[in-house]
Design an enzyme around this catalytic site. Sequence first.
Site, PDB file in Angstrom:
ATOM      1  N   GLY A   8     -55.357  19.485  19.378  1.00  7.25           N
ATOM      2  CA  GLY A   8     -54.026  20.009  19.727  1.00  7.25           C
ATOM      3  C   GLY A   8     -53.703  21.266  18.930  1.00  7.25           C
ATOM      4  O   GLY A   8     -52.549  21.536  18.596  1.00  7.25           O
ATOM      5  N   TYR A 141     -42.361   7.932  24.576  1.00  2.08           N
ATOM      6  CA  TYR A 141     -42.916   8.693  23.447  1.00  2.08           C
ATOM      7  C   TYR A 141     -42.720   7.909  22.145  1.00  2.08           C
ATOM      8  O   TYR A 141     -43.655   7.740  21.355  1.00  2.08           O
ATOM      9  CB  TYR A 141     -42.207  10.045  23.395  1.00  2.08           C
ATOM     10  CG  TYR A 141     -42.536  10.926  22.223  1.00  2.08           C
ATOM     11  CD1 TYR A 141     -43.787  11.504  22.091  1.00  2.08           C
ATOM     12  CD2 TYR A 141     -41.567  11.210  21.253  1.00  2.08           C
ATOM     13  CE1 TYR A 141     -44.076  12.335  21.015  1.00  2.08           C
ATOM     14  CE2 TYR A 141     -41.839  12.044  20.186  1.00  2.08           C
ATOM     15  CZ  TYR A 141     -43.093  12.605  20.067  1.00  2.08           C
ATOM     16  OH  TYR A 141     -43.365  13.422  19.012  1.00  2.08           O
TER      17      TYR A 141
HETATM   18  C1  AKB Z   1     -39.669  15.797  20.519  1.00  2.69           C
HETATM   19  O1  AKB Z   1     -38.539  16.278  20.665  1.00  2.69           O
HETATM   20  O2  AKB Z   1     -40.247  15.129  21.374  1.00  2.69           O
HETATM   21  C2  AKB Z   1     -40.385  15.998  19.201  1.00  2.69           C
HETATM   22  C3  AKB Z   1     -40.108  14.894  18.241  1.00  2.69           C
HETATM   23  C4  AKB Z   1     -38.764  14.700  17.679  1.00  2.69           C
HETATM   24  O3  AKB Z   1     -40.999  14.183  17.892  1.00  2.69           O
HETATM   25  N1  AKB Z   1     -40.027  17.249  18.637  1.00  2.69           N
END
Ligand code: AKB
Length: 320
Positions: A8, A141
């Site tokens: 990355g 995420y």
């Molecule tokens: C995002 O906004 O996805 C990243 C994080 C806070 O991990 N910058």
Amino acid sequence: MKKILITGACGQLGSELTAELRSIHGEDNVIASDITGPNDHIGSGPYEKVDVMDRDRLEEVIDSYEVSTVYHLAALLSAKAEQNIDFAWKLNIDGLLNVLKIAKERSLEKVFWPSSIAVFGPDARKRKTPQESACNPATVYGISKLAGEQWCSYFHRKFGVDVRSIRYPGLIGYKSLPGGGTTDYAVDIYHKALDGETFNCFLNKDTKLPMMYMRDAVKATIELMNVDSERISVRTSYNVSAISFSPEEIAASIKERVPEFRIDYNPDYRQQIAGSWPDSIDDSVARKDWGWQPDFDLERMTGDMLRHVPEFWKEGEKVE
Ligand code: AKB
């Protein structure tokens, strides 16, 4: 000389960390890799196209350069991940597991892997969220980062892999454009201000989030990777903190230097992601274990961004 692989490397953190590691260890000792690229911004030195979900390819590169340390940064960020949950899970978790398994089998010296404040969800303490607060993330995420932290801890405990990790807040730097994160509005806003455009903010004006200038993020990463293993008490991922601000506050800091700057607020699905995250983070464990402390506050960061963005990006070069 020991070799370092960065996955990355063309991304937000990768662009800056690659340059810094090359200046410390020498260009030839730091192998940059990404799924495409290279771009013009990561400097000269070895470059390999690597899809981190392809374990054979990762092994091939690690073996051919005799890599001893991997900074595994390749991942999908929060906003993009919400739009493609299967791919986000696959990239974020399969990629990490490939790296950890290779590290175990090849007895690599160290691995670095970035986690995020996204591991915290709506039931974590909102202000000064402690290292051990409830982690019930509300985004795919965040789920992938929480699972990743547990994999890191497992590989350390069970197989002795020296994997180290930081829960980054939103990262702001001038060497890369917004890359699919919810906090990336705070990168885009500087570009729009300098281009003389009104900034259309996808968050409410008072949504405070933990943030960090890229130079502090690079410093934290290198400090954690240099510290003796015995000083590391957290093998999931360390809270680190620097700044905390809302869109209204960053806009005000820009207006002090660019008085004609204008901002509109039109919150979209990313408001819900941001709303599930802490306002600010308690990083006392990182401060105690390896002496972490940031250098940049909002004013200093704004001055630096407004100075460097125009120097760094040539006319017509930005393709978002
Ligand atoms: C995002 O906004 O996805 C990243 C994080 C806070 O991990 N910058």
